[in-house]
Design an enzyme around this catalytic site. Structure first.
Site, PDB file in Angstrom:
ATOM      1  N   HIS A  19      39.858  51.040  42.957  1.00  0.00           N
ATOM      2  CA  HIS A  19      39.370  50.608  41.639  1.00  0.00           C
ATOM      3  C   HIS A  19      38.325  51.548  41.059  1.00  0.00           C
ATOM      4  CE1 HIS A  19      41.575  47.000  42.460  1.00  0.00           C
ATOM      5  NE2 HIS A  19      40.807  46.691  43.477  1.00  0.00           N
ATOM      6  N   LYS A  47      29.637  39.586  34.469  1.00  0.00           N
ATOM      7  CA  LYS A  47      31.053  39.511  34.096  1.00  0.00           C
ATOM      8  C   LYS A  47      31.431  38.146  33.508  1.00  0.00           C
ATOM      9  CE  LYS A  47      32.759  42.975  37.388  1.00  0.00           C
ATOM     10  NZ  LYS A  47      32.980  44.137  36.516  1.00  0.00           N
ATOM     11  N   GLU A  91      40.313  35.896  37.745  1.00  0.00           N
ATOM     12  CA  GLU A  91      41.138  36.436  36.655  1.00  0.00           C
ATOM     13  C   GLU A  91      42.579  36.528  37.090  1.00  0.00           C
ATOM     14  OE1 GLU A  91      39.813  40.328  35.479  1.00  0.00           O
ATOM     15  OE2 GLU A  91      38.222  39.515  34.227  1.00  0.00           O
ATOM     16  N   ASN A  98      30.457  48.738  29.600  1.00  0.00           N
ATOM     17  CA  ASN A  98      29.432  49.517  30.278  1.00  0.00           C
ATOM     18  C   ASN A  98      28.414  49.983  29.244  1.00  0.00           C
ATOM     19  OD1 ASN A  98      30.456  49.329  32.897  1.00  0.00           O
ATOM     20  ND2 ASN A  98      31.995  50.874  32.433  1.00  0.00           N
ATOM     21  N   ARG A 139      26.082  52.160  28.817  1.00  0.00           N
ATOM     22  CA  ARG A 139      25.478  53.461  29.147  1.00  0.00           C
ATOM     23  C   ARG A 139      26.481  54.555  28.837  1.00  0.00           C
ATOM     24  NH1 ARG A 139      28.849  54.368  33.438  1.00  0.00           N
ATOM     25  NH2 ARG A 139      29.410  52.504  34.597  1.00  0.00           N
ATOM     26  N   GLU A 188      35.360  44.563  30.855  1.00  0.00           N
ATOM     27  CA  GLU A 188      33.896  44.643  30.873  1.00  0.00           C
ATOM     28  C   GLU A 188      33.401  45.688  29.892  1.00  0.00           C
ATOM     29  OE1 GLU A 188      31.866  46.191  34.256  1.00  0.00           O
ATOM     30  OE2 GLU A 188      33.271  47.812  34.582  1.00  0.00           O
ATOM     31  N   GLU A 196      35.818  48.350  28.218  1.00  0.00           N
ATOM     32  CA  GLU A 196      36.982  48.598  29.069  1.00  0.00           C
ATOM     33  C   GLU A 196      38.026  47.506  28.894  1.00  0.00           C
ATOM     34  OE1 GLU A 196      34.988  51.152  32.688  1.00  0.00           O
ATOM     35  OE2 GLU A 196      35.493  49.069  33.121  1.00  0.00           O
TER      36      GLU A 196
HETATM   37  P1  ADP Z   1      33.947  47.135  38.174  1.00  0.00           P
HETATM   38  O1  ADP Z   1      32.915  46.539  37.279  1.00  0.00           O
HETATM   39  O2  ADP Z   1      33.686  46.900  39.617  1.00  0.00           O
HETATM   40  O3  ADP Z   1      34.269  48.555  37.834  1.00  0.00           O
HETATM   41  P2  ADP Z   1      36.201  46.190  36.611  1.00  0.00           P
HETATM   42  O4  ADP Z   1      36.291  44.785  36.200  1.00  0.00           O
HETATM   43  O5  ADP Z   1      35.729  47.161  35.574  1.00  0.00           O
HETATM   44  O6  ADP Z   1      35.293  46.284  37.896  1.00  0.00           O
HETATM   45  O7  ADP Z   1      37.611  46.678  37.163  1.00  0.00           O
HETATM   46  C1  ADP Z   1      37.804  47.909  37.796  1.00  0.00           C
HETATM   47  C2  ADP Z   1      39.295  48.164  37.988  1.00  0.00           C
HETATM   48  O8  ADP Z   1      39.890  47.125  38.757  1.00  0.00           O
HETATM   49  C3  ADP Z   1      40.101  48.207  36.711  1.00  0.00           C
HETATM   50  O9  ADP Z   1      40.075  49.467  36.111  1.00  0.00           O
HETATM   51  C4  ADP Z   1      41.483  47.839  37.213  1.00  0.00           C
HETATM   52  O10 ADP Z   1      42.112  48.941  37.824  1.00  0.00           O
HETATM   53  C5  ADP Z   1      41.193  46.829  38.290  1.00  0.00           C
HETATM   54  N1  ADP Z   1      41.209  45.447  37.709  1.00  0.00           N
HETATM   55  C6  ADP Z   1      40.140  44.727  37.301  1.00  0.00           C
HETATM   56  N2  ADP Z   1      40.512  43.540  36.829  1.00  0.00           N
HETATM   57  C7  ADP Z   1      41.841  43.475  36.934  1.00  0.00           C
HETATM   58  C8  ADP Z   1      42.828  42.497  36.609  1.00  0.00           C
HETATM   59  N3  ADP Z   1      42.504  41.313  36.081  1.00  0.00           N
HETATM   60  N4  ADP Z   1      44.129  42.777  36.857  1.00  0.00           N
HETATM   61  C9  ADP Z   1      44.499  43.954  37.392  1.00  0.00           C
HETATM   62  N5  ADP Z   1      43.624  44.915  37.718  1.00  0.00           N
HETATM   63  C10 ADP Z   1      42.307  44.701  37.503  1.00  0.00           C
END
Ligand code: ADP
Length: 663
Positions: free
Chosen positions: A237, A117, A202, A292, A294, A290, A277
């Site tokens: 999440h 990340k 973040e 993905n 795949r 992020e 995403e």
């Molecule tokens: P993972 O890799 O564990 O799936 P992500 O970074 O893709 O984590 O985030 C998964 C979810 O977490 C997002 O879809 C969102 O709902 C929440 N999220 C992640 N980062 C933030 C952020 N900076 N602010 C608010 N919600 C967040």
């Protein structure tokens, strides 16, 4: 690069999904499976299937060595990793390539960069892709992290650089929280869970939408995007509902997000299917979170609105062929929506559930697609992810797709373990979701006290009581040696109310049931309901209960009854007198279900009885209760006589169970 066979290094619905397309392209397919998955759909569908272990993933689906050995043994030329498991393991991709096989996915370098990340965000910032403001530096000292956090401001999110699947994330609301301590905990959790203690910080975006862009890149320099998916409905999440297009998308925003995704892919020399995403805030700003590297779980919604087969495109690109279309050719039409069917209990903190699938029926109908790899008899074990299947609906408009999806959720029946079916149908009908307003805060807003299931109604209890008796009657009639006598008997029994204690969700409800002309009369929860059974088979029932008509699919096993009626999935257990003690009903000991007066005994030692036959009548609570045989067998002892006052649980009659009488 060209290959004629594929090993699918995965299980469940995605393995089956990949196998279907590969077979359609004339490729030979190889599945891998464990003992726990021996009856799974992907095993049957593949041309060849090889057992790689007992159950635990570390020694099976996650074993690079085993997967490669099977590829060698079976002569597979390419490996499709599906999603999860080894799909984002760059070392696995390397090993596959080093073994002279084709990895159906991006270059290992792209997987590695995007799998971190911090690294991916640094690269995206360089590439001009908008990112969530935060800190993604290599200096991980407490001082630096604390200083960066105060620059970012609250609320903020701490994430593990190697995290995924919604795990390893911590929300810090304000400065009153002990940030230093939270950082220390996050670090140690990250190290334990992902083998890497590094963190990023973040800014927490308030109630954003999760909007992601599907992209495809080939080895000829073409990169296209296939529009977006909105996956805002999440628990912990993790996505539960996904749809395409995003309800608030505009052509301008799509163009901007699509371009950002294409830029992201180009920055890592991407190849194959990928998803970028973003979080989209209320003002229309979007931020990369992020990528993905795949195929995503939710890829079917994109397939339905583009008319493309994404697995086929992955294979095309992996064979070294160019994408057969360009950006201008991508047309999005209609609306698609998907829900994830999980083996979990939403009313109990989404706790995963296990069991044996004893009934599986996929919904069929216009615009409905079910991706599942489930077979009847299959184990739902704690070894694997609780996602069982995906139910997807397409329609010309969002509302048609949503309504079709609700109907498909109702018609998809899985019995044998608790699932989130009722919850899914409930949330799809919520006003906020119906209006397309759901953000990632939707579930908390829609269910402020958590989700709880509606109580079982008197009608449902009445149906269930009648079902227990109907099936008992049917089984009595099919047993050898009882035909004439029992038919006579059953046409009139029980003439006086029999007590039936039913356990549902840990509480016991008593129903009094009596045969009446053409059906049953059930007294439950202060109501008297007439149940008229209109149609019945050994797995479905239609009955008029009071003035409602109920239709249900069911599985009855001994004293357990599982029922699926529209979106309801209910689990009942019949409580036999003394059943909780050793030597319960199935052993042939007939105990008093409650204290009372013996009015009559209807059997004598030596009589042969079948399950359901009347043995005695007990008067209790000013009513007469039928005491029925619960096993087939021969009467060994009659321990009570007319006029006896007996206590709860007292042994009344002993039956020697007569196994060979069972048809
Ligand atoms: P993972 O890799 O564990 O799936 P992500 O970074 O893709 O984590 O985030 C998964 C979810 O977490 C997002 O879809 C969102 O709902 C929440 N999220 C992640 N980062 C933030 C952020 N900076 N602010 C608010 N919600 C967040």
């Amino acid at each position: 690069m060209a290959f004629g066979s594929i090993l699918v290094a995965n299980r469940g619905e995605i393995a089956l999904r990949v196998i279907k397309t590969a077979k359609g392209l004339g490729l030979r397919t190889v599945a891998v499976y464990t003992d726990a998955d021996a009856k799974a759909g992907h095993v049957k569908a593949a041309d060849d299937a090889v057992n790689i272990g007992v159950g635990p993933v570390g020694d099976s689906y996650l074993s690079v060595e085993k997967i490669l050995t099977v590829a060698k043994q079976t002569g597979a030329e390419a490996i499709h990793p599906g999603y999860g498991f080894l799909s984002e393991n760059h070392e696995f991709a390397h090993t596959v390539i080093d073994a002279g096989l084709t990895f159906i996915g991006p270059e290992p370098g792209a997987i590695q960069t995007m799998g971190n990340k911090a690294e991916s965000k640094r690269l995206m910032i360089e590439a001009g892709v908008p990112c969530v403001p935060g800190y993604q530096g290599t200096d991980q000292s407490d001082d630096v992290l604390m200083a960066e956090a105060s620059c970012i401001g609250y609320p903020l999110i701490i994430k593990a650089v190697a995290g995924g699947g919604g795990r390893g994330m911590r929300l810090v609301f304000d400065e009153t929280e002990d940030l230093q301590n939270i950082i220390a905990q996050a670090r140690s959790e990250a190290l334990n869970a992902f083998g890497n203690s590094e963190l990023i910080i973040e800014k927490a975006i308030i109630s954003p939408r999760h909007v992601e862009v599907q992209l495809f890149a080939d080895t000829h320099g073409n990169v296209v995007h296939l529009g977006e998916r909105d996956c805002s409905v999440q628990r912990r999440h993790q996505k539960i509902v996904e749809e395409a297009p995003c309800p608030v998308m505009t052509p301008k925003l799509r163009q901007a997000m699509g371009q950002a995704a294409v830029d992201a892919a180009k920055a890592v020399n991407y190849r194959g299917a990928g998803t970028v995403e973003f979080l989209l805030d209320a003002s229309g700003e979007f931020y990369f979170i992020e990528m993905n590297t795949r195929l995503q779980v939710e890829h079917p919604v994109t397939e339905l609105i583009t008319g493309l087969d994404l697995v086929e495109l992955q294979i095309t690109v992996a064979q070294g062929d160019p994408l057969p279309f360009s950006q201008e050719d991508v047309v999005l039409s209609g609306h698609a929506m998907e829900v994830r069917l999980y083996a979990e209990d939403p009313a109990n903190g989404y706790l995963p559930t296990t069991g044996t699938v004893n009934l599986w029926r996929e919904a069929v109908g216009k615009g409905i697609r079910v991706d599942g790899g489930i077979s009847q008899g299959q184990e739902v074990s704690s070894f694997y992810d609780p996602m069982l299947a995906k139910i997807i609906a397409y329609g010309p408009t969002r509302d048609v797709a949503r309504r079709r999806l609700i109907s498909a959720v109702e018609k998809t029946v899985l019995l044998g373990t608790r699932t989130n079916t009722t919850f899914l149908a409930n949330l799809l009908a919520k006003e906020g979701f119906e209006k397309g307003e759901a953000t990632t805060a939707f579930l908390d807003e829609a269910y402020p006290d958590g989700y709880s299931e509606e109580d079982v109604t008197a009608e449902e209890f009445a149906l269930v009581s009648s079902l227990f008796f109907e099936r008992q009657k049917a089984s009595a009639l099919t047993k050898a040696g009882f035909v004439a006598d029992d038919q006579m008997h059953w046409t009139s029994a029980p003439l006086t109310p029999a007590s039936l204690k039913i356990i549902v969700n840990d509480s016991t409800v008593e129903c009094l049931i009596m045969a009446v002309r053409g059906g049953w009369c059930v007294a439950v929860m202060d109501q008297n309901l007439i149940v008229d059974v209109l149609e019945i088979s050994d797995s479905s029932v239609k009955a008029k209960v009071g003035d409602r008509t109920l239709e249900a699919t069911y599985v009855l096993e001994g004293d357990s009854l599982q029922l699926a009626s529209r979106a309801r999935r209910l689990f009942f257990k019949r409580l036999r007198a003394g059943a909780q003690e050793e030597g319960g009903a199935s052993s042939g000991l007939v105990k008093a279900p409650m204290p009372g007066l013996v009015i009559e005994t209807l059997v004598k030692v030596g009589d042969t009885v079948s399950a359901g036959a009347r043995l005695a009548t007990l008067e209790a609570m000013k009513m007469q209760h039928q005491i029925l045989a619960e096993v087939d067998g021969k009467i060994e002892a009659v321990k009570v006589s007319e006029g006896d006052q007996i206590i709860d649980g007292q042994i009344m009659i002993e039956i020697a169970p007569n196994e060979y009488l069972v048809a």
